[in-house]
Design a protein around this motif. Structure first.
Motif, mmCIF file in Angstrom:
data_model
loop_
_atom_site.group_PDB
_atom_site.id
_atom_site.type_symbol
_atom_site.label_atom_id
_atom_site.label_comp_id
_atom_site.label_asym_id
_atom_site.label_seq_id
_atom_site.Cartn_x
_atom_site.Cartn_y
_atom_site.Cartn_z
ATOM 1 N N SER A 7 48.825 38.264 38.187
ATOM 2 C CA SER A 7 48.963 37.060 37.375
ATOM 3 C C SER A 7 47.590 36.571 36.948
ATOM 4 N N ASN A 8 47.568 35.774 35.877
ATOM 5 C CA ASN A 8 46.324 35.200 35.355
ATOM 6 C C ASN A 8 46.660 33.811 34.830
ATOM 7 N N THR A 9 46.251 32.765 35.554
ATOM 8 C CA THR A 9 46.617 31.401 35.188
ATOM 9 C C THR A 9 45.388 30.513 35.156
ATOM 10 N N VAL A 10 45.492 29.449 34.381
ATOM 11 C CA VAL A 10 44.419 28.449 34.304
ATOM 12 C C VAL A 10 44.542 27.514 35.506
ATOM 13 N N MET A 11 43.424 27.214 36.145
ATOM 14 C CA MET A 11 43.438 26.375 37.337
ATOM 15 C C MET A 11 43.682 24.921 36.974
ATOM 16 N N LYS A 12 44.481 24.252 37.802
ATOM 17 C CA LYS A 12 44.696 22.825 37.653
ATOM 18 C C LYS A 12 43.476 22.064 38.161
ATOM 19 N N THR A 13 43.419 20.773 37.817
ATOM 20 C CA THR A 13 42.290 19.938 38.241
ATOM 21 C C THR A 13 42.231 19.824 39.757
ATOM 22 N N VAL A 51 37.295 26.131 30.876
ATOM 23 C CA VAL A 51 38.486 26.792 31.412
ATOM 24 C C VAL A 51 38.105 27.700 32.573
ATOM 25 N N LEU A 52 38.780 27.515 33.702
ATOM 26 C CA LEU A 52 38.549 28.330 34.899
ATOM 27 C C LEU A 52 39.877 28.972 35.275
ATOM 28 N N ASN A 53 39.905 30.285 35.333
ATOM 29 C CA ASN A 53 41.142 31.026 35.622
ATOM 30 C C ASN A 53 41.136 31.553 37.047
ATOM 31 N N VAL A 54 42.338 31.617 37.616
ATOM 32 C CA VAL A 54 42.530 32.321 38.886
ATOM 33 C C VAL A 54 43.398 33.537 38.597
ATOM 34 N N VAL A 55 42.860 34.707 38.914
ATOM 35 C CA VAL A 55 43.531 35.982 38.645
ATOM 36 C C VAL A 55 43.903 36.615 39.977
ATOM 37 N N LYS A 56 45.190 36.798 40.195
ATOM 38 C CA LYS A 56 45.657 37.435 41.427
ATOM 39 C C LYS A 56 45.840 38.927 41.174
ATOM 40 N N ALA A 61 42.356 37.166 45.268
ATOM 41 C CA ALA A 61 42.319 36.164 44.202
ATOM 42 C C ALA A 61 40.918 36.137 43.598
ATOM 43 N N LEU A 62 40.837 36.244 42.274
ATOM 44 C CA LEU A 62 39.560 36.175 41.555
ATOM 45 C C LEU A 62 39.465 34.830 40.841
ATOM 46 N N TYR A 63 38.286 34.227 40.873
ATOM 47 C CA TYR A 63 38.038 32.982 40.147
ATOM 48 C C TYR A 63 37.081 33.298 39.004
ATOM 49 N N VAL A 64 37.584 33.162 37.772
ATOM 50 C CA VAL A 64 36.899 33.688 36.589
ATOM 51 C C VAL A 64 36.473 32.534 35.690
ATOM 52 N N LEU A 65 35.208 32.553 35.280
ATOM 53 C CA LEU A 65 34.663 31.574 34.346
ATOM 54 C C LEU A 65 33.972 32.325 33.220
ATOM 55 N N GLN A 66 34.381 32.028 31.968
ATOM 56 C CA GLN A 66 33.775 32.667 30.800
ATOM 57 C C GLN A 66 33.808 34.197 30.917
ATOM 58 N N LYS A 67 34.974 34.716 31.292
ATOM 59 C CA LYS A 67 35.262 36.158 31.388
ATOM 60 C C LYS A 67 34.592 36.843 32.581
ATOM 61 N N VAL A 110 50.765 36.831 26.403
ATOM 62 C CA VAL A 110 50.460 37.069 27.818
ATOM 63 C C VAL A 110 48.962 36.898 28.027
ATOM 64 N N PRO A 111 48.529 36.048 28.981
ATOM 65 C CA PRO A 111 47.086 35.863 29.216
ATOM 66 C C PRO A 111 46.397 37.183 29.532
ATOM 67 N N GLY A 112 45.277 37.422 28.867
ATOM 68 C CA GLY A 112 44.519 38.642 29.113
ATOM 69 C C GLY A 112 44.994 39.840 28.332
ATOM 70 N N SER A 113 46.012 39.686 27.475
ATOM 71 C CA SER A 113 46.534 40.809 26.690
ATOM 72 C C SER A 113 46.550 40.417 25.216
ATOM 73 N N LYS A 114 46.196 41.362 24.344
ATOM 74 C CA LYS A 114 46.115 41.085 22.917
ATOM 75 C C LYS A 114 47.458 41.222 22.224
ATOM 76 N N ASN A 115 48.252 42.227 22.591
ATOM 77 C CA ASN A 115 49.461 42.549 21.842
ATOM 78 C C ASN A 115 50.747 42.150 22.553
ATOM 79 N N ASN A 116 50.716 41.966 23.867
ATOM 80 C CA ASN A 116 51.939 41.705 24.617
ATOM 81 C C ASN A 116 52.287 40.223 24.604
ATOM 82 N N VAL A 117 53.596 39.947 24.570
ATOM 83 C CA VAL A 117 54.080 38.572 24.618
ATOM 84 C C VAL A 117 55.184 38.486 25.662
#
Length: 592
Positions: free
Chosen positions: A10-16, A47-52, A62-68, A545-552
């Protein structure tokens, strides 16, 4: 840990609130960071993402991603920095220094051994066993690896600087580094001259030579990783340059024979081919009920199948260069279709002008017409046919000696039955069947190196046949072959992503059902969304889909897992093992 590709869950934006908790955890784990530095790492407005993810051995990370760029990764509730974070703040962790050639071994998955450690005049950093630490190369304080101390600093000296020093978790050039922007380490000069323990690597007189060798090794490794990634991401095998040239010559010769007075350039040929396949797809493939239709699905499932045998559609060889530009021309100049952006970055064909003179006068080639008639149909629509999926296994470097007699080198893809046959022939050829019990196979040095871990060398002397086969398959690289109707087989590395069905809460107590990975199985998300709308009488939307160009993904109101399952299983005939989340369907109330 990240020497092999990992799978993103999963790839989601972190809440406050989660962002505040992460800042507190980072402050506790790395107390040397100031409040300003913490704000730089975890800004309030960016924007700060958490990628599982799942690592190749199954670990949940769990990865914590900032600016890619991933800044931290969390493993078993322990927070570790990445090299991207350490390049900004290199003094956060205690460090060990080593020589450049050792870096290549660590990138390959090895731990840092104590004979390769270069100790400064002020001694080793004060560490306990299991403490987080970093690794640098001589003459540069920018960390290139992150791990944990295998033993305490005192034990390292008492052992005479022999044995394992650092259990490496993450290195520069591994797949976690490749998940970011793939930048190189900055140059941060050393403040003092190191002292060498042991004689495994020479001191000052060879530093320049070693550094140059190290740079070459890293450059070679970088090129190798880049080529591996390009090969992994490539879903369709490409023709060689010689084959492309030959194919272009054949096309040109055919056209010259048909009309010698009208010779076209290869770019004009490709433009004509695209227009022909486009008109053919609209007239013989696309049905009104399929609209709206994703442009990527239209190209993959309809235009490609209309391409004449011996030719290949390649948008980059045309004057359009991009599919979006080609469709824009078809919309504005030819007035054939209307293309609309249904979601951000997701273009779909929403309308076709079936009365267009150019489309009505177009004659479908005979070979395409026959193929269209032969497709099974029902209710005026072309029936969907699920792809054929076959699980395969690729020979790994470790198992290459076991397959050597069968002339199967590294990277050769085999079916499970072929693997069993080759292993059986190897056992019989080397007389490894136990004389007292035919159900067991004796372990020879080759099987020992290929299938056993070091801790098992003294304990295991034989295998049951089933254990032998299962161990062999476990140590091979899993692949899968997917064959869509009318298309060539495609072999891809890793596990095939199942269709994922989940239910989440939105806006309080309202629930919505999310469906993802439909494109993997050749399903058109807008068509699935429309079918579900008619089935459950609820609204649906498409989201990228977050992180994907063509998939929805398809979002539909309510807990609709049962209805989605019936649609996928009964109508589209997708095997149940390729659908994830059916067990979370809402259960009916108790009967009174």
């Amino acid at each position: 840990m990240f020497t092999k590709a990992f799978r993103v869950k999963s790839n989601t934006v972190m809440k406050t609130s989660d962002r505040r908790k992460l800042k507190a955890d980072v402050s506790a784990a790395f107390p040397s960071l100031t409040s300003d530095e913490l704000t730089q790492l975890i800004p309030n407005k960016e924007v700060l993402n958490v990628v599982k993810i799942y690592a190749h051995k199954g670990e949940s990370v769990a990865l914590y991603v900032l600016q890619k760029n991933p800044l931290f990764f969390e493993l078993e509730k322990q927070l570790y920095p990445t090299v991207y974070m350490l390049w900004r703040f290199p003094t956060v962790l205690p460090t060990f220094s080593t020589w450049p050639p050792v870096l290549d071994k660590m990138i390959g998955g090895a731990d840092l051994m104590l004979p390769g450690v270069v100790v400064p005049s002020n001694g080793l950093p004060d560490l306990k066993q299991g403490d987080c630490c970093a690794v640098t190369v001589v003459n540069n304080r920018a960390p290139v690896a992150v791990g944990t101390a295998a033993v305490s600093s005192a034990d390292m000296l008492s052992l005479g600087m022999k044995g394992k020093g650092v259990c490496v978790l993450h290195t520069y050039m591994d797949h976690l580094w490749a998940f970011g922007e793939k930048s190189n380490p900055p140059t941060i000069p050393e403040s003092e001259q190191p002292v060498v323990y042991g004689e495994e690597y020479p001191p000052d007189e060879r530093e320049e030579e070693e550094e140059e060798d190290g740079k070459q090794i890293v450059e070679q490794k970088q090129q190798q990783i880049k080529s591996d990634e390009d090969q992994t991401c490539s879903d369709v095998a490409k023709l060689s340059l010689a084959e492309q040239d030959e194919e272009e010559r054949e096309k040109t010769n055919e056209e010259v024979e048909d009309n010698p007075d009208d010779q076209k350039s290869p770019q004009e040929d490709m433009d004509s081919l695209f227009l022909q396949c486009f008109l053919c797809a609209l007239k013989s493939k696309v049905k009104k009920s399929e609209l709206p239709l994703l442009t990527s699905t239209f190209l993959r499932n309809h235009m490609f199948s209309c391409c004449p045998s011996g030719k290949k559609l390649d948008i980059k060889k045309s004057s359009y260069k991009k599919l979006s530009k080609f469709l824009q021309v078809m919309q504005q100049q030819h007035s054939l279709v209307r293309v609309k952006e249904l979601a951000k970055g997701v273009d779909s064909i929403v309308e076709v002008d079936w009365r267009n003179p150019e489309l009505r006068s177009f004659c479908v080639p005979k070979e395409t017409e026959v193929e269209a008639i032969s497709l099974p149909s029902g209710g005026g629509e072309t029936m969907y046919r699920a792809p054929e999926i076959t699980i395969l296994y690729s020979v790994s470097t470790r198992l290459e000696p076991l397959f050597q007699d069968a002339n199967k080198r590294k990277g050769v893809v085999l079916q499970p039955a072929e693997v069993r046959s080759i292993v059986t022939d190897y056992v019989k050829m080397n007389d490894l069947v136990d004389e007292n019990n035919k159900n067991y196979v004796s372990i020879n040095p080759t099987l020992c190196d290929c299938l056993l871990e070091k801790a098992e060398y003294q304990d295991i002397v034989s295998f049951k046949w089933d254990d032998l086969f299962s161990r062999t398959l476990e140590r091979m690289q899993q692949c899968y072959q997917i064959v869509f109707p009318g298309q060539k087989p495609v072999v891809k590395k890793g596990h095939i992503e199942p269709i994922d069905i989940t239910v989440v809460s939105r806006g309080g107590n309202k629930k919505v059902t999310l469906i993802k990975n439909l494109e993997v199985y050749g399903l058109d998300p807008p068509a699935v969304a429309t079918a579900l709308q008619h089935k459950v009488q609820a609204s649906s939307v498409l989201q990228p889909v977050p992180g994907s160009k063509n998939n929805v993904l398809v979002q539909i109101q309510g807990n609709q897992i049962q209805q989605v399952g019936r649609l996928l299983l009964d109508h589209y005939q997708i095997p149940r093992k390729y659908i994830q989340g059916l067990d979370k369907a809402a259960k009916g109330g108790k009967k009174k």
